[in-house]
Design an enzyme around this catalytic site. Structure first.
Site, PDB file in Angstrom:
ATOM      1  N   ASP A  28       0.838  -1.195   0.000  1.00  0.00           N
ATOM      2  CA  ASP A  28       0.000   0.000   0.000  1.00  0.00           C
ATOM      3  C   ASP A  28       0.875   1.248   0.000  1.00  0.00           C
ATOM      4  O   ASP A  28       1.712   1.430   0.887  1.00  0.00           O
ATOM      5  CB  ASP A  28      -0.897  -0.023   1.247  1.00  0.00           C
ATOM      6  N   GLY A  59      -2.210  -4.695  -1.951  1.00  0.00           N
ATOM      7  CA  GLY A  59      -2.243  -3.249  -1.828  1.00  0.00           C
ATOM      8  C   GLY A  59      -3.207  -2.740  -0.781  1.00  0.00           C
ATOM      9  O   GLY A  59      -3.452  -3.385   0.250  1.00  0.00           O
ATOM     10  N   HIS A  60      -3.789  -1.574  -1.072  1.00  0.00           N
ATOM     11  CA  HIS A  60      -4.601  -0.815  -0.115  1.00  0.00           C
ATOM     12  C   HIS A  60      -5.873  -1.556   0.298  1.00  0.00           C
ATOM     13  O   HIS A  60      -6.171  -1.694   1.481  1.00  0.00           O
ATOM     14  CB  HIS A  60      -4.949   0.534  -0.756  1.00  0.00           C
ATOM     15  N   PHE A  61      -6.626  -2.044  -0.683  1.00  0.00           N
ATOM     16  CA  PHE A  61      -7.872  -2.749  -0.403  1.00  0.00           C
ATOM     17  C   PHE A  61      -7.590  -4.255  -0.374  1.00  0.00           C
ATOM     18  O   PHE A  61      -7.946  -4.995  -1.293  1.00  0.00           O
ATOM     19  CB  PHE A  61      -8.941  -2.388  -1.434  1.00  0.00           C
TER      20      PHE A  61
END
Length: 320
Positions: free
Chosen positions: A270, A296-298
């Site tokens: 992320d 990553g982020h999600f």
């Protein structure tokens, strides 16, 4: 002879069981399914707050708090998995998802107000204690709730949710400039974060297998971001995020004092909330299960099954 007779009997029973909900759609079999997710709403201070709810309210509650720029939609696959054993509530903050979006001129968009609204929602639902999944914006919302009533939190599931200065790297430089000088020019410089390209990047950057990320994520999110007036809502939230940073030392002290158990499941690739913000939790909390995931982020999009399995083991322990 006996074996051949069993097959049609078994087939008849199976077909009958499958057809029962279709013949009687309001039957107990259909109504009591733990996997049914209800889309509900509640009026709080004259505004409609939307939320997803599933599971038996007599069981321990798991509160799911979404990040920017999404909504309870990010938990659409996780909720049915948890609902068999838990009562699950996933709200949409004002300005997000299916909740109302009052104009930025008529409503004070802030993390303090979001936390108060979620608290009033669970109070109205009769929830006394809960475990909470914190992601992105969900972290400061949840930690503000924790600061007001630490005794209510039975455990944290922390997924790319920051509470330390170490977690605010170069991505945050233009936002920090806006905190220092909330000028029109500095605000306009952030509007690029609200475009389709930026939204798609949030969902796909750092992901190993992009095919695991449904395009529905960024299509529906962008539709909401493109509503007239929503960019101003997001700029208010960008600006107010700076108030969370001032609260970090308070939250860290509360972690040390109350020692809530925590499961950390963090997408290590992320760029918004890098793993630099995950490690400091281990200095303040003694009961930590720590997992850096290669995504990553999600993280739920690519590692939903892994996160769900870790949560089930964690929640079984902390909700006893």
């Amino acid at each position: 002879m006996t074996k051949s007779l069993r097959i049609p009997v078994l087939t008849t029973l199976l077909v009958g069981t499958m057809l029962l909900p279709m013949i009687h759609p309001n039957s107990a079999t259909a109504a009591e399914s733990p996997f049914a997710v209800d889309m509900k709403s509640m009026e709080i201070d004259g505004h409609t707050i939307a939320y997803r709810e599933a599971g038996d309210p007599s069981k321990p509650t798991v509160l799911l708090l979404h990040g920017f720029p999404t909504s309870s939609h990010m938990f659409r696959d996780l909720i049915p998995v948890l609902a068999e054993d838990y009562h699950v509530i996933a709200p949409d903050y004002l300005g997000y998802g299916a909740s109302d979006m009052p104009s930025a001129e008529s409503y004070d968009y802030s993390f303090a107000n979001a936390a108060e609204t979620v608290t009033r929602l669970i109070d109205a639902k009769g929830v006394d204690t809960y475990s909470v999944y914190l992601m992105d914006y969900g972290a400061p919302v949840g930690y503000r709730m924790f600061a007001e009533h630490p005794e209510r939190v039975t455990g944290f599931v922390i997924q790319n949710g920051n509470a330390y200065d170490e977690g605010l790297r170069e991505f945050w430089d233009p936002i920090k400039a806006y905190w220092a000088d909330p000028s029109t020019e500095n605000g306009d410089a952030l509007r690029g974060f609200l475009t389709l390209d930026a939204t798609k990047w949030q969902f796909t950057h750092g992901v190993g297998d992009v095919s695991t990320v449904s395009p529905d994520n960024y299509w529906h999110v962008q539709y909401l971001l493109d509503r007239p007036g929503n960019q101003e809502v997001q700029l208010e939230m960008f600006l107010d995020y700076g108030t969370n940073v001032a609260e970090y030392p308070k939250w860290q002290a509360l972690f040390q004092e109350h020692q809530p158990p925590a499961l950390i499941v963090w997408g290590k690739n992320d760029h918004i909330f890098p793993a630099d913000g995950a490690h400091p939790y281990k200095a303040d909390l003694t009961d930590v299960e720590f997992h850096l995931l290669d995504t990553g982020h999600f993280a739920l999009e690519e590692y939903g099954d892994v996160i769900a399995a870790e949560m089930q083991e964690f929640l079984a322990r902390v909700t006893q």
